[in-house]
Design a protein around this motif. Structure first.
Motif, mmCIF file in Angstrom:
data_model
loop_
_atom_site.group_PDB
_atom_site.id
_atom_site.type_symbol
_atom_site.label_atom_id
_atom_site.label_comp_id
_atom_site.label_asym_id
_atom_site.label_seq_id
_atom_site.Cartn_x
_atom_site.Cartn_y
_atom_site.Cartn_z
ATOM 1 N N VAL A 284 0.851 -1.188 0.000
ATOM 2 C CA VAL A 284 0.000 0.000 0.000
ATOM 3 C C VAL A 284 0.886 1.237 0.000
ATOM 4 O O VAL A 284 1.768 1.379 0.852
ATOM 5 C CB VAL A 284 -0.931 0.026 1.228
ATOM 6 C CG1 VAL A 284 -1.836 1.253 1.183
ATOM 7 C CG2 VAL A 284 -1.764 -1.249 1.297
ATOM 8 N N ALA A 288 -3.070 3.526 -2.116
ATOM 9 C CA ALA A 288 -3.278 2.733 -3.329
ATOM 10 C C ALA A 288 -2.559 1.394 -3.216
ATOM 11 O O ALA A 288 -1.479 1.298 -2.617
ATOM 12 C CB ALA A 288 -2.768 3.490 -4.547
ATOM 13 N N PHE A 289 -3.138 0.369 -3.814
ATOM 14 C CA PHE A 289 -2.513 -0.951 -3.839
ATOM 15 C C PHE A 289 -1.581 -1.057 -5.035
ATOM 16 O O PHE A 289 -1.947 -0.712 -6.169
ATOM 17 C CB PHE A 289 -3.578 -2.048 -3.898
ATOM 18 C CG PHE A 289 -3.850 -2.684 -2.566
ATOM 19 C CD1 PHE A 289 -3.706 -4.043 -2.388
ATOM 20 C CD2 PHE A 289 -4.226 -1.906 -1.475
ATOM 21 C CE1 PHE A 289 -3.945 -4.633 -1.161
ATOM 22 C CE2 PHE A 289 -4.472 -2.477 -0.247
ATOM 23 C CZ PHE A 289 -4.331 -3.855 -0.084
ATOM 24 N N ALA A 547 -7.886 -1.970 -2.347
ATOM 25 C CA ALA A 547 -7.669 -0.730 -1.595
ATOM 26 C C ALA A 547 -8.884 -0.377 -0.754
ATOM 27 O O ALA A 547 -8.762 0.040 0.408
ATOM 28 C CB ALA A 547 -7.325 0.401 -2.557
ATOM 29 N N HIS A 550 -9.034 -2.858 2.133
ATOM 30 C CA HIS A 550 -7.990 -2.547 3.117
ATOM 31 C C HIS A 550 -8.409 -1.380 3.994
ATOM 32 O O HIS A 550 -8.232 -1.402 5.223
ATOM 33 C CB HIS A 550 -6.683 -2.226 2.383
ATOM 34 C CG HIS A 550 -5.534 -1.909 3.288
ATOM 35 N ND1 HIS A 550 -5.181 -0.629 3.632
ATOM 36 C CD2 HIS A 550 -4.663 -2.722 3.939
ATOM 37 C CE1 HIS A 550 -4.138 -0.654 4.432
ATOM 38 N NE2 HIS A 550 -3.796 -1.905 4.633
ATOM 39 N N GLU A 551 -8.976 -0.371 3.387
ATOM 40 C CA GLU A 551 -9.439 0.798 4.153
ATOM 41 C C GLU A 551 -10.506 0.382 5.152
ATOM 42 O O GLU A 551 -10.496 0.820 6.312
ATOM 43 C CB GLU A 551 -9.980 1.855 3.202
ATOM 44 C CG GLU A 551 -10.448 3.134 3.906
ATOM 45 C CD GLU A 551 -11.004 4.159 2.937
ATOM 46 O OE1 GLU A 551 -11.315 5.282 3.392
ATOM 47 O OE2 GLU A 551 -11.130 3.851 1.739
#
Length: 556
Positions: A284, A288-289, A547, A550-551
């Motif tokens: 990350v 962004a991934f 992304a 993940h957030e």
């Protein structure tokens, strides 16, 4: 190992039948093959992962585990085993199970003493299908499409597996989330990193992880050869890549190779890339991934692997070598190193009969100015997990009690049974008290190797090699040095349709592209086209979806 074959023809027609028909079971019909919809957790309430409660009744390790994931080390086998499952978990009913195996076909029910012993210990009848590991992906895909479901099913990452789990398997949130897991103390002994890798499905818990050492793949070497070539250094980055390469060239020639490679694994890239500072699979950056294929570090590592191939350090016919031949050649000293896991390190140590000493090389200092790192694994077997067939509450609790028993920790009587079998049948004790498998267990189709029930549930893997305390110490020292610099992939435990639907295809695309470039079928200058293809075939959409997941996970 079935009590009935009434639906065998149906399963074979669906492509699920196996050469191990004698060990099959009669599957019970479940719901239709519908998908589970959006598997992601973004915008949903997130179930807490199970509370970690370490088991404290067993032996004190000679080398303590760390909270970062270094394994507990045991230099000798415990003398006084304790009981980890005071009451039989079962009620005499039948449980159907699917799992994979890399080993000998098990003997059928009437001749299988190990099966009889574990059924007695668990208090259930086990109706088991064992499938060769190389076929498991295909058979699992057929099963998921068939509308069938055993009571307990080993899942390995496969196309649409997340949608299958969400649609057709039992949600376990109310049974194992948070402190609920304490009802199953051996499952509570599984570290949090394994649960997070098993992850959530639409915010809920469905899978029970099969724990494995988090340290991941490593460069396993012939100590005598690598020491003579000056390649074993005491610290990470203690030798530069050019000097390391010179040592590899010294070991290569006259039909011998410094590094073993085989048809899978893309020349062991997951050991070499982190030396160049490459992030693990997904990282990350500013929210962004980023996939490792897109990084300059990955390309620097790839360039070095091309140089090694051109210098003959990898054999020219590496892609024709299967895993068994690769291991045989390492043991026979045709090749002097291989890239594999801690489990492989332990198995090699056990199989050696004094030919050489097995060791692990630390990361070298790269030429691109980066700090070397180490890629950590997910802490589970193949990033997989076990799922449960939908059933009433009492039945789910029974199945969880059985898995809790199978996860009995090292140092318990139950662990010994599930991992070694019955004393004087499947193992005998040597003068030091270590269990030594008998020929029946090793090659006779009767024992834990041929019927690896541990692929349904298991305790954290101990760092133990019978009669070889030095091998334990070497692996422990290695883990202490690389785990602190280790990096996990940011995508572990996250689920997004855009990633689950494209991951397998993208993995093959990456592997094929690397093989083409390393062997010279394509040029390094073609790598930007590989990245473009990766993004076009789903990588870009996967990065965006991951992304968001993940957030959401960070808010849990």
């Amino acid at each position: 190992m079935s009590s009935g074959l009434s639906r065998r023809s149906v399963l074979q027609a669906a492509g699920i039948g196996t050469a191990l028909a004698a060990t099959g079971f009669s599957l019970t019909a479940c719901s239709s093959g519908k998908t589970g919809g959006d598997v992601g957790s973004a915008g949903k309430s997130l179930a807490p992962f199970p509370t970690y409660v370490p088991w404290t009744m067993g032996p004190t390790p000679d080398l303590p585990a760390t909270d970062k994931g270094v394994q507990a080390g045991y230099k000798k086998y415990p003398g006084n085993l304790v009981e980890a499952v005071p009451e039989k978990p079962g009620d005499g009913s039948k449980i159907t199970i699917w799992f994979s195996s890399w080993n000998t076909t098990p003997l059928p029910r009437g001749k299988n003493q190990f099966l009889k012993a574990i059924e007695e210990a668990l208090g259930v009848e086990l109706d088991i299908t064992v499938i060769p590991a190389m076929e498991y992906d295909k058979k699992l895909t057929s099963l998921m499409a068939s509308g069938e479901m055993p009571d307990l099913l080993q899942i390995v990452p496969a196309a649409n597996e997340s949608q299958f789990v969400l649609a057709r398997c039992q949600e376990l949130t109310d049974f194992i989330s948070g402190d609920n897991i304490k009802k199953y103390p051996n499952l509570a002994n599984i570290p949090t990193y394994a649960w997070t890798t098993a992850g959530r499905f639409a915010g809920k818990l469905f899978g029970v992880p099969i724990e494995r050492p988090i340290v991941g793949h490593q460069h396993i070497v012939n100590q005598e050869k690598f020491k003579a070539a000056g390649l074993l250094v005491p610290e990470v980055g203690g030798i530069g890549v050019d000097e390391f390469t010179e040592g590899l060239q010294q070991l290569t020639g006259k039909g011998k190779f410094a590094i073993g490679a085989e048809t899978g694994g893309a020349f062991g890239f997951n050991a070499w890339m982190p030396h160049f500072g490459t992030p693990n699979l997904w990282s990350v950056k500013d929210g962004a991934f980023v996939n490792y294929l897109e990084t300059d570090e990955f390309q620097a590592g790839l360039e070095q692997m091309v140089r090694w191939q051109q210098a003959g350090i990898f054999r020219s016919d590496a892609l024709t070598i299967d895993g068994q031949q690769a291991k045989t050649e390492f043991l026979g000293q045709k090749v002097y190193s291989r890239v594999n896991s801690t489990i492989d390190y332990v198995n090699v140590a056990k199989q050696l009969k004094g030919q050489f000493t097995v060791d692990i090389a630390l990361p070298f200092k790269p030429s691109n100015g980066a700090s070397p790192t180490h890629w950590l694994g997910g802490g589970t077997y193949g990033n997989g997990y076990t799922v449960v067939k939908k059933a009433p509450k009492a039945r789910i609790e029974l199945l969880l009690r059985v898995m809790n028993a199978l996860a009995a920790p090292f140092g318990s009587k139950e662990w010994e049974l599930f991992n070694y079998g019955v004393e004087n049948v499947h193992f005998k004790r040597n003068a030091g008290g270590d269990p030594v498998p008998t020929e029946l267990a090793l090659s006779g189709g009767d024992g834990p190797d041929s019927l690896p029930i541990k692929y349904i549930a298991a305790a954290p893997v101990p760092l133990y090699v019978a009669g070889q305390p030095e091998a334990v110490q070497r692996q422990y020292d290695f883990q202490q040095k690389v785990i602190p610099i280790g990096v996990r992939s940011a995508e572990l435990g996250l689920r997004a349709n855009a990633w689950t639907e494209s991951a397998r295809g993208l993995e093959k695309q990456r592997e094929d592209a690397m093989k083409d470039i390393i062997t010279g079928r394509k040029k390094l200058s073609d790598w930007p086209k590989v990245i473009e293809e990766f993004k076009r075939k789903g990588g870009a959409k996967a990065a965006e979806a991951l992304a968001k997941e993940h957030e959401a996970a960070q808010k849990a």
